[in-house]
Write a protein that holds these residues in place. Structure first.
Motif, mmCIF file in Angstrom:
data_model
loop_
_atom_site.group_PDB
_atom_site.id
_atom_site.type_symbol
_atom_site.label_atom_id
_atom_site.label_comp_id
_atom_site.label_asym_id
_atom_site.label_seq_id
_atom_site.Cartn_x
_atom_site.Cartn_y
_atom_site.Cartn_z
ATOM 1 N N ARG A 134 -39.033 13.801 -60.610
ATOM 2 C CA ARG A 134 -38.345 12.486 -60.028
ATOM 3 C C ARG A 134 -39.468 11.530 -59.756
ATOM 4 O O ARG A 134 -40.498 11.843 -59.473
ATOM 5 N N ASN A 135 -39.046 10.495 -59.970
ATOM 6 C CA ASN A 135 -39.927 9.272 -59.914
ATOM 7 C C ASN A 135 -40.891 9.062 -61.043
ATOM 8 O O ASN A 135 -42.034 8.327 -60.932
ATOM 9 N N ARG A 136 -40.916 9.776 -62.180
ATOM 10 C CA ARG A 136 -41.972 10.010 -63.247
ATOM 11 C C ARG A 136 -41.233 9.680 -64.384
ATOM 12 O O ARG A 136 -40.064 10.241 -64.704
ATOM 13 N N GLU A 137 -41.891 9.162 -65.562
ATOM 14 C CA GLU A 137 -41.538 9.269 -66.869
ATOM 15 C C GLU A 137 -41.177 10.721 -67.336
ATOM 16 O O GLU A 137 -42.172 11.523 -67.158
ATOM 17 N N PRO A 138 -40.236 10.944 -67.919
ATOM 18 C CA PRO A 138 -40.025 12.348 -68.639
ATOM 19 C C PRO A 138 -41.130 12.502 -69.496
ATOM 20 O O PRO A 138 -41.516 11.537 -70.532
ATOM 21 N N GLN A 139 -41.555 13.802 -69.705
ATOM 22 C CA GLN A 139 -42.499 14.126 -70.654
ATOM 23 C C GLN A 139 -41.837 14.985 -71.727
ATOM 24 O O GLN A 139 -41.016 15.995 -71.609
ATOM 25 N N THR A 140 -42.113 14.567 -72.999
ATOM 26 C CA THR A 140 -41.246 15.542 -74.154
ATOM 27 C C THR A 140 -42.413 15.706 -75.113
ATOM 28 O O THR A 140 -43.286 15.024 -75.695
ATOM 29 N N SER A 141 -42.224 17.139 -75.527
ATOM 30 C CA SER A 141 -42.984 17.595 -76.563
ATOM 31 C C SER A 141 -42.003 18.088 -77.707
ATOM 32 O O SER A 141 -40.930 18.493 -77.647
ATOM 33 N N VAL A 142 -42.532 17.924 -79.141
ATOM 34 C CA VAL A 142 -42.008 18.068 -80.326
ATOM 35 C C VAL A 142 -42.896 19.367 -80.816
ATOM 36 O O VAL A 142 -43.949 19.218 -81.135
ATOM 37 N N ILE A 143 -42.282 20.652 -81.150
ATOM 38 C CA ILE A 143 -43.096 21.905 -81.399
ATOM 39 C C ILE A 143 -42.787 22.429 -82.774
ATOM 40 O O ILE A 143 -41.316 22.520 -82.708
#
Length: 266
Positions: A134-143
């Motif tokens: 919450r209140n942060r940018e989502p983190q996305t990883s591509v593996i």
């Protein structure tokens, strides 16, 4: 089988725990974290959910999704409580499919489903992982996934996204284990572990139980939560509703199906 009077959903059979308890155990001297649980209760919830909504996953999809749910839940316990995670697997083998699992420790729930129709495949097996706080940018990883088993794919995720070593094990029955390397971990010991050694790890190593967390297979979707979206798009579905007398919609997270009638849209 009984029915939950609050939700109308089937409840677990008598004698079966209503939730799966995950233990987080520190292995002293090895600087590793052991996460383990018996997933029988969660798998019972999973099958009750499929039965309630008239769904069925054939093998090998069914077994693959169950392993993903188990290892994903163990991963949640390795992370801070407030995080929400979602994994989407796009795989060619053992059958072309997209698998989606998501959940959080705060809500004490995990959910997952498999898609086998009209699957658009990538050049190789892929995992798209998202971490939301919450209140942060989502983190996305591509593996890019190697190997052919869910356990190997989870180890790929840790190596590429978490940038640390981890081992994933399918044990007897519905028990699973995930062992992650902490700072100054004994990497050689971790790499040499076998399922047999992991099953007896608390007998052969000095360990300390850090915490437990419990989980249900549960989405939380209801037709009432879906209605605002349908009302906003009412014009797009007007012809279908007038012809059939209802609109059938499904939850994208769990596949649950609901019928929406004109009266419900008023």
């Amino acid at each position: 089988m009984t029915t939950d009077t609050d939700t109308g959903a089937p409840s677990a059979p008598e004698g079966v725990e209503e939730f799966t308890t995950v233990e987080s155990i520190f292995v002293r001297g090895r600087n590793c974290l052991l996460l383990t649980a018996d997933f029988s209760p969660l798998f019972v919830d999973y099958y009750l959910h499929l039965m309630q909504h008239g769904m069925r996953n054939e093998e090998p999809v069914d077994g693959t999704l169950k392993q993903m749910l188990a290892f994903f839940t163990l991963h949640l316990v390795s992370r801070p409580w407030q995080e929400y995670h979602a994994w989407t697997f796009n795989v060619r083998e053992p059958q072309a499919a997209n698998y989606f699992v998501s959940g959080s420790s705060t809500d004490e729930e995990v959910i997952g489903r498999a898609f086998t129709k009209d699957v658009k495949l990538h050049d190789g097996n892929m995992l798209f992982a998202q971490n939301i706080v919450r209140n942060r940018e989502p983190q996305t990883s591509v593996i890019v996934l190697h190997g052919s088993s869910v356990a190997e794919w989870v180890e790929d995720y840790y190596r590429q996204s978490e940038q640390r070593q981890a081992r994933a094990f399918v044990l007897d029955g519905d028990r699973f284990a995930l062992i992650t390397a902490e700072p100054d971990a004994d990497a050689e010991w971790l790499a040499g572990l076998t399922p047999e050694a992991v099953a007896k790890l608390r007998e052969s190593e000095q360990t300390k139980l850090l915490e437990t967390r419990r989980f249900y297979f549960r989405c939380g979707c209801t037709v009432e939560k879906i209605l605002p979206t349908i009302r906003a798009m009412h014009k797009d579905f007007a012809d279908i509703i007038s012809e059939q007398g209802f609109l059938e919609v499904s939850c994208p997270r769990c596949g649950a199906s609901y019928k929406v009638t004109p009266d419900m849209l008023k």
